[in-house]
Design a protein around this motif. Structure first.
Motif, PDB file in Angstrom:
ATOM      1  N   HIS A 237       4.114  -1.275  -9.286  1.00 35.52           N
ATOM      2  CA  HIS A 237       4.026  -0.182  -8.316  1.00 35.52           C
ATOM      3  C   HIS A 237       2.715   0.601  -8.498  1.00 35.52           C
ATOM      4  O   HIS A 237       2.025   0.899  -7.517  1.00 35.52           O
ATOM      5  CB  HIS A 237       5.229   0.753  -8.489  1.00 35.52           C
ATOM      6  CG  HIS A 237       5.122   2.004  -7.694  1.00 35.52           C
ATOM      7  ND1 HIS A 237       5.281   2.033  -6.322  1.00 35.52           N
ATOM      8  CD2 HIS A 237       4.832   3.278  -8.060  1.00 35.52           C
ATOM      9  CE1 HIS A 237       5.104   3.265  -5.890  1.00 35.52           C
ATOM     10  NE2 HIS A 237       4.834   4.042  -6.924  1.00 35.52           N
ATOM     11  N   GLN A 240      -0.237  -1.488  -7.255  1.00 36.04           N
ATOM     12  CA  GLN A 240      -0.204  -1.557  -5.797  1.00 36.04           C
ATOM     13  C   GLN A 240      -0.739  -0.249  -5.192  1.00 36.04           C
ATOM     14  O   GLN A 240      -1.544  -0.261  -4.261  1.00 36.04           O
ATOM     15  CB  GLN A 240       1.244  -1.808  -5.325  1.00 36.04           C
ATOM     16  CG  GLN A 240       1.359  -2.133  -3.844  1.00 36.04           C
ATOM     17  CD  GLN A 240       0.639  -3.418  -3.480  1.00 36.04           C
ATOM     18  OE1 GLN A 240       0.897  -4.461  -4.055  1.00 36.04           O
ATOM     19  NE2 GLN A 240      -0.291  -3.346  -2.527  1.00 36.04           N
ATOM     20  N   THR A 241      -0.307   0.873  -5.775  1.00 38.12           N
ATOM     21  CA  THR A 241      -0.748   2.177  -5.273  1.00 38.12           C
ATOM     22  C   THR A 241      -2.266   2.324  -5.401  1.00 38.12           C
ATOM     23  O   THR A 241      -2.933   2.752  -4.457  1.00 38.12           O
ATOM     24  CB  THR A 241      -0.051   3.312  -6.067  1.00 38.12           C
ATOM     25  OG1 THR A 241       1.326   2.994  -6.154  1.00 38.12           O
ATOM     26  CG2 THR A 241      -0.229   4.656  -5.414  1.00 38.12           C
ATOM     27  N   ASP A 244      -3.968   0.214  -2.844  1.00 37.08           N
ATOM     28  CA  ASP A 244      -3.868   0.751  -1.483  1.00 37.08           C
ATOM     29  C   ASP A 244      -4.744   1.986  -1.276  1.00 37.08           C
ATOM     30  O   ASP A 244      -5.309   2.191  -0.209  1.00 37.08           O
ATOM     31  CB  ASP A 244      -2.410   1.146  -1.173  1.00 37.08           C
ATOM     32  CG  ASP A 244      -1.505  -0.082  -1.138  1.00 37.08           C
ATOM     33  OD1 ASP A 244      -2.045  -1.200  -1.068  1.00 37.08           O
ATOM     34  OD2 ASP A 244      -0.265   0.095  -1.212  1.00 37.08           O
ATOM     35  N   LYS A 377       6.861   7.558  -7.043  1.00 38.77           N
ATOM     36  CA  LYS A 377       7.900   7.497  -6.002  1.00 38.77           C
ATOM     37  C   LYS A 377       8.967   6.508  -6.471  1.00 38.77           C
ATOM     38  O   LYS A 377       8.837   5.288  -6.271  1.00 38.77           O
ATOM     39  CB  LYS A 377       7.285   7.055  -4.681  1.00 38.77           C
ATOM     40  CG  LYS A 377       6.373   8.112  -4.100  1.00 38.77           C
ATOM     41  CD  LYS A 377       5.780   7.651  -2.792  1.00 38.77           C
ATOM     42  CE  LYS A 377       4.820   8.711  -2.280  1.00 38.77           C
ATOM     43  NZ  LYS A 377       3.639   8.158  -1.653  1.00 38.77           N
ATOM     44  N   ASN A 379      11.895   5.725  -5.519  1.00 35.87           N
ATOM     45  CA  ASN A 379      12.572   4.854  -4.549  1.00 35.87           C
ATOM     46  C   ASN A 379      11.751   3.595  -4.265  1.00 35.87           C
ATOM     47  O   ASN A 379      12.294   2.509  -4.079  1.00 35.87           O
ATOM     48  CB  ASN A 379      12.898   5.622  -3.258  1.00 35.87           C
ATOM     49  CG  ASN A 379      11.658   6.240  -2.642  1.00 35.87           C
ATOM     50  OD1 ASN A 379      10.689   6.524  -3.352  1.00 35.87           O
ATOM     51  ND2 ASN A 379      11.658   6.432  -1.336  1.00 35.87           N
ATOM     52  N   GLU A 380      10.417   3.733  -4.299  1.00 38.10           N
ATOM     53  CA  GLU A 380       9.567   2.560  -4.061  1.00 38.10           C
ATOM     54  C   GLU A 380       9.652   1.586  -5.238  1.00 38.10           C
ATOM     55  O   GLU A 380       9.596   0.376  -5.065  1.00 38.10           O
ATOM     56  CB  GLU A 380       8.123   2.997  -3.819  1.00 38.10           C
ATOM     57  CG  GLU A 380       7.968   3.693  -2.480  1.00 38.10           C
ATOM     58  CD  GLU A 380       6.531   4.087  -2.167  1.00 38.10           C
ATOM     59  OE1 GLU A 380       5.601   3.600  -2.841  1.00 38.10           O
ATOM     60  OE2 GLU A 380       6.356   4.896  -1.232  1.00 38.10           O
ATOM     61  N   GLN A 383      12.854  -0.404  -5.009  1.00 41.90           N
ATOM     62  CA  GLN A 383      12.811  -1.473  -4.002  1.00 41.90           C
ATOM     63  C   GLN A 383      12.272  -2.798  -4.559  1.00 41.90           C
ATOM     64  O   GLN A 383      12.629  -3.866  -4.094  1.00 41.90           O
ATOM     65  CB  GLN A 383      11.943  -1.043  -2.828  1.00 41.90           C
ATOM     66  CG  GLN A 383      12.688  -0.130  -1.868  1.00 41.90           C
ATOM     67  CD  GLN A 383      11.742   0.509  -0.868  1.00 41.90           C
ATOM     68  OE1 GLN A 383      10.624   0.045  -0.674  1.00 41.90           O
ATOM     69  NE2 GLN A 383      12.198   1.573  -0.235  1.00 41.90           N
TER      70      GLN A 383
END
Ligand SMILES: Nc1ncnc2c1ncn2[C@@H]1O[C@H](COP(=O)(O)OP(=O)(O)OP(=O)(O)O)[C@@H](O)[C@H]1O
Length: 476
Positions: A237, A240-241, A244, A377, A379-380, A383
């Motif tokens: 995560h 990825q952040t 991005d 985050k 919740n991310e 997932q």
């Protein structure tokens, strides 16, 4: 007067510095260079990325230009990659001199190295193990007349860590002249000061940067509290952040073992991240190739063990992620020092499990500042949790199908044989030690429980007594 001129450096060297964008001396350079030029031994302790390499390379080159002969200087450093990096600084800054250098590190051809050494290079940059091997196996060169001995990352060279340099260092110290100039540098010298003074015997000039915090100002330092089993999901995560949110990004991820390093790298590649691994179980050629690809941004992520924790200077690194919390604060200082170098910004994020909180406290105490919590985050992360965990497990299985563990065992046995030990006897000794350790632990636990029980009984006895006294009083 120009900053470097004031320090006593010649104009040709100042010109070379300018070409590298080195225009104004950093504090460690400002303080140490004049003392080295005066002929004093020097111990320099300054933060990561503060220009310690040039603080010894520049005065050595100046002295070499005044009285050139080979072998003039020996630089010792703990890792092979670092030896190449230091050699590069000597080469670039010493170009007008027609400098001859020679790199002596493990994993490379020993005969070719012996030949190079016999050609009397001006500067030898070496890791202690391989140089000591040369002394043990040949007499085609000597370093009896060197003027400078440098120990870069000096505290590491004296430590008895997983790679113990002390015996090799002894062999080397017996081969260098007593009347040399000794220069010792690191971002973490203070713990080993007394031992270092036995190497820099000539009333060394000691300089330490005066700053309350032991890490650099422009480094943001954060932690994320995570359960061990979901670390990888957080890691994916985070990457990825960054991918991005930033166009130009580059990350080093530090792991605790070669195997973990390999698995994490495999897993990140499964997620199509441009990542490459660096650890001591790779062949030396692969190690250099991996680092070169990372340096040139072909790969944006370097997954490494502590073999990359010290000294590596890669200006594009903006993020350091500690996949495990380092067990020693000084390892933390060096790891996070791979970013925010030479006045740049950077961020270090440490993944902390509930079992590592005491390690974070030790780090905070040592660096004299608190780490802040990094907002995630959740919740991310949730997932991707299952997908990441499955992928990690698949990579583990893939690695188990290769001969990775076997290779590790063979490497260990080779190392023991090189050290003149019997691998089977060592294994037996280790098993016995382990048994004793376990027994000791059990005994300690037994005593602890007995003490607790005793305290408990004592407390109950006191409570009973005070209740009885109270009852007696009430009766009266
Ligand atoms: N005076 C200077 N001005 C600007 N940049 C400099 C100066 N001196 C050195 N640098 C650059 O700063 C970077 C970091 O220097 P260096 O690698 O010597 O740091 P260090 O103090 O040895 O760090 P570490 O403790 O991590 O080994 C290098 O890219 C170097 O070229």
């Amino acid at each position: 007067m120009d900053g470097f001129t004031r320090l006593g450096l010649s104009s040709w060297l100042i010109e070379q510095c300018k070409q590298l964008g080195i225009c104004k001396p950093t504090p460690v350079q400002e303080n140490c260079i004049p003392q080295i030029l005066e002929g004093r031994d020097c111990m320099g302790c300054a933060k990561t990325g503060s220009g310690k390499t040039a603080a010894f390379v520049l005065p050595i080159l100046q002295k070499l230009s005044e009285d050139p002969f080979g072998i003039f200087c020996l630089v010792l450093t703990p890792t092979r990659e670092l030896a190449y990096q230091i050699a590069e600084q000597f080469r670039v800054l010493g170009k007008p001199l027609g400098l001859k250098d020679c790199i002596i590190v493990g994993g490379m051809d020993m005969v070719a190295q012996a030949l190079e050494l016999s050609r009397k290079p001006h500067i030898v940059i070496a890791t202690p193990g391989r140089l000591a091997d040369h002394f043990r196996s040949s007499n085609t060169f000597n370093i009896k007349k060197i003027r400078f001995l440098v120990l870069d990352e000096a505290d590491r060279l004296l430590e008895q860590g997983c790679t113990d340099f002390t015996q090799d260092l002894q062999v080397i110290l017996e081969a260098v002249p007593v009347n040399r100039q000794t220069l010792l540098f690191s971002a973490t010298l203070t713990d080993t000061l007394q031992e270092l003074k036995t190497i820099a015997m000539n009333k060394p000039f000691f300089w330490e940067s005066t700053s309350e915090v032991r890490t650099v100002e422009k480094l943001e330092q954060k932690y994320i509290l995570v359960p061990e089993k979901v670390k990888e999901a957080y890691l994916v995560h985070l990457i990825q952040t960054f991918q991005d949110e930033h166009e130009d990004w580059s990350i080093i991820i530090f792991t605790n073992t070669c195997k973990n390093c390999q698995i994490i790298n495999m897993m990140l590649r499964e997620f199509s991240f441009p990542s490459v691994a660096l650890h001591s179980m790779m062949k030396q050629k692969q190690r250099f190739a991996a680092l070169a690809k990372f340096k040139s941004s072909v790969f944006k992520i370097l997954v490494a063990t502590d073999v990359a924790a010290r000294g590596l200077d890669i200006p594009t690194v903006q993020v350091v992620i500690n996949h495990n919390t380092p067990g020693l604060p000084k390892i933390y200082i060096h790891r996070v020092g791979r970013t925010a170098r030479a006045g740049r910004n950077g961020i270090a994020i440490t993944l902390v499990t509930q079992y590592d909180i005491h390690l974070v406290h030790a780090i905070e105490e040592k660096i004299n500042m608190k780490l802040g919590e990094f907002a995630v985050k959740e919740n991310e992360v949730l997932q991707i949790l299952t997908q990441v965990n499955v992928s990690r497990r698949e990579c583990e299985i893939k690695l188990e199908c290769t001969d990775f563990d076997e290779k590790k065992e063979i490497n260990k046995r080779k190392q023991l044989i090189l050290e003149g030990k019997d691998p089977d006897m060592e294994a037996k000794r280790k098993a016995e030690l382990e048994k004793i350790k376990k027994q000791k632990k059990k005994f300690k636990e037994h005593i602890k429980q007995a003490m607790l029980k005793k305290q408990d009984t004592e407390m109950h006895r006191k409570q009973r007594k005070s209740q009885e006294q109270k009852a007696a009083k009430d009766q009266q």
